[in-house]
Design an enzyme around this catalytic site. Structure first.
Site, PDB file in Angstrom:
ATOM      1  N   GLY B 110      -3.415   8.732   7.557  1.00  0.00           N
ATOM      2  CA  GLY B 110      -3.656   7.908   8.729  1.00  0.00           C
ATOM      3  C   GLY B 110      -4.293   8.695   9.863  1.00  0.00           C
ATOM      4  N   LYS B 111      -4.294  10.045   9.714  1.00  0.00           N
ATOM      5  CA  LYS B 111      -4.929  10.918  10.712  1.00  0.00           C
ATOM      6  C   LYS B 111      -4.487  10.549  12.123  1.00  0.00           C
ATOM      7  CE  LYS B 111      -8.900  11.919   7.713  1.00  0.00           C
ATOM      8  NZ  LYS B 111      -8.500  11.108   6.550  1.00  0.00           N
ATOM      9  N   ARG B 112      -3.176  10.253  12.288  1.00  0.00           N
ATOM     10  CA  ARG B 112      -2.651   9.924  13.596  1.00  0.00           C
ATOM     11  C   ARG B 112      -2.618  11.159  14.484  1.00  0.00           C
ATOM     12  NH1 ARG B 112      -3.675   5.354  11.408  1.00  0.00           N
ATOM     13  NH2 ARG B 112      -2.039   3.786  11.251  1.00  0.00           N
TER      14      ARG B 112
END
Lengths: 312, 312
Positions: B110-112
């Site tokens: 999700g590359k949050r």
């Protein structure tokens, strides 16, 4: 040059006489009294998470009804809904729709960013499903990863806000790194040079947004997030991005002061959007009184302070 | 030093004799034949989006059943579920649970990344609600924004993968910027210096992960995403991050070749995880045959190629 989201935003700011963005960061443990007893939040047929999500929705809608009249937009923090899974996502959609019905713009604060094919999927989520007007985007993956967000936003008549200099202390770790002389100048940004990573991100905003400058407002549909906690960055940010809308988090709970934000408003009142969440939703904790009344008073106080400052 | 996710991962890689991560990037327009007719996907009582989400779930579960036996983990791309709203989020939870039942680890892609208070909300979503084993994280906001993810991952016995050098062409725009001499050295990383932004991110992985190195495997619970499309970066990445698990996207559809990834496996077979999605899910488009059989054959081909290469 042409019409675009910069013009839309400027018209909306004038209409509502407000540059305040109401941050929606609901914490299930700190919702307004009474929302857990609202219709739907007490019915037993669904899971506890569904009931929590209903309470979150009721809280956010009450907050919008109270403070919204002093604001131009809402900014839901996607993390706060996402942590409730599917029910949280349903609440998010309902809250955005409620804000829209109250005449507010919606800024999805999700700081998404990924390789191009995935950036297109996120853009679809933001501008076609949630139908927000703006979205925050993380630019670490570079130009080809930003482009799908800008394309989708433009197709929907909306805009994008790239992270440039965030408001947390750790921002310095990466964003403030100094660049070697060879990488200080970008090809497209003219005579400007970037001393740091964040200044280079600012030039990226300038480049990507050059085609999206509205001819009435002079504001682009590609803006930037610049923390209000360090006002010394603002003048430099404005110099590097003369046409960018600057979203300014950090006022209130994080210590930023409205009075120090004048540089943001150089291109006009809509040049700076002041976002506040805890200081509005939790105003009653400081001032006493009912939460809705205290929230409305605090939002109105911020609105008036910024409006006086941000002359046109 | 102690036990930790590095040791868990190394044991799982040994057990399954695989370093392959099955990417789940479902495109509703390119699902396997038949899934739109699956039970639940045809019932009319819910919205078209719910029916699409059911088809996405059925597709992903079939893909897991077919290719999973040759893999050690699945990597759902959150954007592809999120674009279906609440129904997509339900499908995501079901797919992760299905993978877990099949003995696979789950990596949420999700590359949050956000300021600390928000990073905690994302961490709750990832490690408490979705209960994934690892999550990709965007490090642009710096150390204090990364810390909540690492803390939550450790509490759950899992790990974190920071973006260091991504596989898209635009990655060069920011990640490859050269640093000034004064900012090349970090205080905590010993004799190493970083020439570029991505090398500085690599040193951040090394610093944050230093306390999480498993005593059996020598692998840390803080790893890195390093694109497999530019093998020249891998040797340098390994030098800067000797204990990091490297997640390697870009093999197959994006042009990366397994044979060029040897440096990743220097600390042992679990030192490199090769992720492939389109090349497995769409294998039948190239080879003919039924999708499940083609997917299984391609996953097994990748598994064998990596296993031969990545000696322990």
């Amino acid at each position: 040059m042409g019409s675009g989201f910069g013009d839309t935003l400027a018209a909306r700011v004038d209409e509502r006489e407000s540059q305040i963005v109401l941050g929606l960061d609901p914490d299930p443990g700190a919702l307004w009294p009474g929302v857990h007893e609202a219709e739907g939040a007490t019915r037993g047929e669904r899971s506890p998470t569904w009931r929590t999500a209903v309470a979150v929705r009721v809280h956010c809608c009450a907050l919008i009804d109270a403070a919204g009249p002093a604001c131009v937009a809402v900014k839901p923090q996607l993390a706060c809904f996402e942590r409730l899974g599917a029910p949280g996502w349903e609440a998010l959609e309902a809250v955005i729709e409620h804000a829209r019905q109250r005449g507010l713009l919606a800024i999805a604060d999700g700081k998404r960013g990924d390789v191009p094919v995935t950036a297109r999927a996120y853009s679809e989520s933001l501008f076609e499903r949630l139908r927000v007007d703006m979205a925050t985007v993380n630019p670490l993956l570079g130009g080809d990863a930003i482009e799908p967000f800008v394309t989708s936003a433009r197709a929907a008549g909306g805009g994008v806000l790239l992270l440039v200099r965030t408001s947390n202390p750790g921002a310095a770790d990466v964003q403030d790194l100094e660049l070697a002389a060879t990488d200080r100048r970008s090809t497209a940004a003219g005579p400007f040079s970037a001393n740091t990573v964040w200044e280079r991100l600012a030039l990226l905003v300038r480049e990507v947004g050059a085609e999206g400058v509205g001819e009435v407002s002079g504001l682009s549909d590609v803006g930037a997030v610049v923390g209000a906690t360090e006002p010394r960055h603002l003048a430099r940010a404005r110099e590097l991005m003369p046409h960018a809308v600057l979203l300014l988090p950090g006022v209130g709970a994080q210590g930023g002061r409205v009075e120090e934000l004048a540089a943001a408003f150089a291109p006009g009142r809509a040049g700076g959007l002041i976002t506040a969440s805890r200081s509005i939703a939790g105003a009653h904790l400081a001032t006493g009184g009912d939460p809705a009344g205290a929230a409305r008073a605090e939002a109105e106080r911020l609105r008036a302070a910024a409006w006086t400052l941000g002359g046109g």
